[in-house]
Scaffold this active site. Structure first.
Site, mmCIF file in Angstrom:
data_model
loop_
_atom_site.group_PDB
_atom_site.id
_atom_site.type_symbol
_atom_site.label_atom_id
_atom_site.label_comp_id
_atom_site.label_asym_id
_atom_site.label_seq_id
_atom_site.Cartn_x
_atom_site.Cartn_y
_atom_site.Cartn_z
ATOM 1 N N THR A 33 3.175 -21.361 36.558
ATOM 2 C CA THR A 33 3.495 -20.236 35.684
ATOM 3 C C THR A 33 4.304 -19.215 36.471
ATOM 4 O OG1 THR A 33 1.586 -18.857 36.241
ATOM 5 C CG2 THR A 33 1.271 -20.503 34.501
ATOM 6 N N CYS A 34 4.784 -18.209 35.775
ATOM 7 C CA CYS A 34 5.517 -17.125 36.443
ATOM 8 C C CYS A 34 4.613 -15.911 36.615
ATOM 9 C CB CYS A 34 6.770 -16.771 35.646
ATOM 10 S SG CYS A 34 6.433 -16.235 33.961
ATOM 11 N N SER A 35 3.315 -16.112 36.563
ATOM 12 C CA SER A 35 2.354 -15.023 36.646
ATOM 13 C C SER A 35 1.564 -15.089 37.948
ATOM 14 C CB SER A 35 1.373 -15.112 35.473
ATOM 15 O OG SER A 35 0.347 -14.158 35.611
ATOM 16 N N LEU A 36 1.140 -13.929 38.431
ATOM 17 C CA LEU A 36 0.236 -13.864 39.576
ATOM 18 C C LEU A 36 -1.206 -13.669 39.122
ATOM 19 C CD1 LEU A 36 2.364 -11.614 41.952
ATOM 20 C CD2 LEU A 36 2.123 -14.097 41.975
#
Length: 107
Positions: A33-36
């Protein structure tokens, strides 16, 4: 917001579960994903593996190749995380096997 993060958790679970349903035996799926936010990453992987028939025995967790880790600046995921509100759905801690970044292969 907490509710937005949890809605993304549910969406990511649906995406990953569908990917696993379509995966042929011996195929490989890489979840990214592009999330932390661990609720969109580690929590998704942990809960989907826990929910599938056969649990962790239905998939093989394999380390990413070293060249991918080196080239892509990959970092280890979290072993545990805080769940802000349990009313939004099932979320639990992951259990990484060896502390390395992993991908899943269907058995």
């Amino acid at each position: 917001s907490i509710s937005h993060a949890m809605s993304l958790h549910r969406l990511q679970r649906k995406i990953l579960r569908r990917g696993l349903e379509l995966l042929k035996p011996g195929g490989i799926i890489v979840y990214s994903t592009c999330s932390l936010n661990p609720l969109e990453n580690e929590a998704v992987l942990a809960s989907v593996i826990d929910d599938i028939d056969g649990g962790v025995d239905a998939v093989e967790i394999i380390p990413l190749p070293d060249f991918v880790i080196e080239k892509c600046n990959v970092f280890d995921g979290l072993d545990s995380w805080m769940v802000p509100n349990s009313k939004f759905g099932k979320v639990k801690s992951s259990n990484k096997k060896d502390g390395k970044s992993t991908t899943c292969q269907r058995k």
